[in-house]
Design an enzyme around this catalytic site. Sequence first.
Site, PDB file in Angstrom:
ATOM      1  N   ASP A   1      -8.666  -7.092   9.399  1.00 42.46           N
ATOM      2  CA  ASP A   1      -8.097  -5.954   8.690  1.00 42.46           C
ATOM      3  C   ASP A   1      -8.147  -4.688   9.545  1.00 42.46           C
ATOM      4  O   ASP A   1      -7.281  -3.834   9.461  1.00 42.46           O
ATOM      5  CB  ASP A   1      -8.883  -5.685   7.403  1.00 42.46           C
ATOM      6  CG  ASP A   1      -8.721  -6.811   6.408  1.00 42.46           C
ATOM      7  OD1 ASP A   1      -7.627  -7.387   6.358  1.00 42.46           O
ATOM      8  OD2 ASP A   1      -9.681  -7.104   5.684  1.00 42.46           O
TER       9      ASP A   1
ATOM     10  N   ASP B   1       0.820  -1.231   0.000  1.00 40.40           N
ATOM     11  CA  ASP B   1       0.000   0.000   0.000  1.00 40.40           C
ATOM     12  C   ASP B   1       0.843   1.267   0.000  1.00 40.40           C
ATOM     13  O   ASP B   1       0.486   2.249   0.641  1.00 40.40           O
ATOM     14  CB  ASP B   1      -0.922   0.031   1.224  1.00 40.40           C
ATOM     15  CG  ASP B   1      -1.826  -1.180   1.275  1.00 40.40           C
ATOM     16  OD1 ASP B   1      -2.335  -1.550   0.214  1.00 40.40           O
ATOM     17  OD2 ASP B   1      -2.003  -1.738   2.355  1.00 40.40           O
TER      18      ASP B   1
END
Length: 745
Positions: free
Chosen positions: A684, A466
């Site tokens: 998550d 990311d």
Amino acid sequence: MRRKLAIVSIAAVAATGGAIAVMQPASAATGCSVKYTVTNQWPGGFGASVELTNTGDALTSWNIGWDFVAGQGIQQMWSAVPTVSGLHVTAKNESYNGAVPAGGKVSFGFNGTWTTANPVPGAFTLNGAACNGGTTANQAPSVSLTSPAAGASFTAPATVAIAANASDADGTIAKVEFYNGSTLLGTDTSAPYAFSWTGVAAGTYSVTAKAYDNAGLSTASTAVPVTVTAGGGTGAPSVALTSPTAGSSFTAPATVALAATASDSDGTVAKVDFYNGTTLLGTDTSAPYTWSWTGVAAGSYTVSAKATDNAGNSTSSSGTAITVTSGTSTPDTHVDNPYVGAKGYVNADWSTKAAAEPGGSKIAGTSTAIWIDRIAAIAGSSSSKGVREHLDAALAQAAGGVPVVVQFVVYDLPNRDCAALASNGELKVKENGLARYKSEFIDPIAAIMTDAKYNSLRIVNVVEDDSLPNLVTNLGIANCAEANTSGAYVQGIQYALNKLHKANIYNYLDIGHHAWLGWDSNFGPAVTLLANTVKGTTAGFNSVDGFISNTANYSSLTEPYFTVNTQVGGNTIRQSKWVDWNMYVDELSFTQAFRNALVTAGFPATLGMLIDTSRNGWGGTARPAGPSTSTDVNTFVNTSRIDRRIHAGNWCNQSGAGMGERPRATPATGIDAYVWIKPPGESDGSSTAISNDEGKGFDRMCDPTYTGNTLNGNNLTGALPGAPISGAWFSAQFQQLMTNAYPAL
């Protein structure tokens, strides 16, 4: 900007960062106090941190001195520059951390060696003057095994009584853990510390105790070898190893064909296990009993066969000695694909939780990645191993000569995952984040991973998920714009690649997933950014071994019932709401195309790709059995696609997700391996702000009641509102992934 907002990993606890420097002018008033902490300790080695409080005038530079009193030594130091003369140590500030205001603090850490004892140094100096504020210490506990005695022998099935003495000079013992190698056997929280290890099969074992104090500091005892011999009894089968013959020699990486004959006079042979020493290589349940042992590295081995009948009686053959000589490739040589001929390291922290779930034993032995997502994760804690502990455990699993692949996620850039919330990191660009990332995060990791002790391991690093894709798609977000203009992402990744470039280390960079970079407006710019970033490293294109997709998402490996070229009712499926004019409909086609573009941009033709398949199985009852017959393009796609999310960009704890393809090497053209980087069952993020020490942040995308946004559509399910990060939540998520696994478990 079509992307998921990011994944967040498990976390760990402990580690230090610090400071040091040069001499102060003589006119400055010097005053200080010191806190010296032995953070963890093992036979022959220890980790420590030193924190200095400046009680005098402001400093522009500093050096801190002390004398070891029992022959200790320094191996490596971070956030300071060491000078050692005999037993005297001087730690001098780095260029960036010499300034310490009056009343301010500075700290640094190091790994050291010890022999007979490891006492705390008695006195410290600052710029040559004695610290007048005293010294406080936090010392790791002491521990020793009192039972069993070294070389003790038992008869299988054995009960081994394990006991230890433990004490802590500056606190209280919180617990003592007992291990066989790297496998946790049990825990005792009160003296006398003991554990009864029952049902132990024949073999050779290595037993240790590890004590923790209330501050989380730990010490491991010296290992004690234990032998368990086969028990007696009637009706045991007979077995003989017929291949290889004693003294056979092979060339590495070798394939050794194992074969045995077995019979049982009063029943049926249920199975034959093949071993190298005490390490199980494989099992055959029907005659002729054989096993192919592949990728064997150079070394000397003793192989044997063990037959077990239907009543559970077993017999082992005599050990057969063989030799494998050096060939074209050894474990510490940089190979094209680190996954070929290797076995994956099994992280006991995750495996233990998985095995405790109903049916979890089916996958508990699967290799998953270790997430180094905070500075504290480097040293680890009482509940999760640090980097060095994992590598030591991997060495233990390497018995048998087969190289072991250990997978880490290196994940703590300043302004980390700048377009998300749940996975934002601890370092900020505007708070000297890049310098801290280098000195407090990458440097300590590199010091451990490049230790020659681990040369036989294949260390795979997934470097900063990311990150760079955000600089292509999300510059309209302030944190991403800051990461771009400051150079923090590019410079941080280049620094990491430079420090982590070694023969037995393999680095893979993130390329998001097809529902993030699959549009032609994102695809090309991402390739260019990645190429320019890697070219800026010392080793250039050779500093990376490949790239990885899908760690931060769930995209299907392949869509079996349509491709991007499928036409429905005279219309391309690209115009459907689900595909949304993307150039790809699944991860395999996207990853292979991205690889080709990277090679065209200058990367070598040997470039390999990884695809994370830990949660993209999309099996279960909702999985379509065939293509739709509808001529409406949206109906056709929605009815035919196996990916059951409402939007391809949805990422947080998705309902219907299942474990996907099991990890394996060279599964498709250009793909080094399918891997499980995100350990199944881990959250998550959270749907509400939850107090935890695992780095799980709040994000509305994790809320099952969230109706979505223009980027990510409607979320289907998130973390249980207000639920703890582990325990019941792990179980619920894990069971969903098992239920929907594809291929089915």
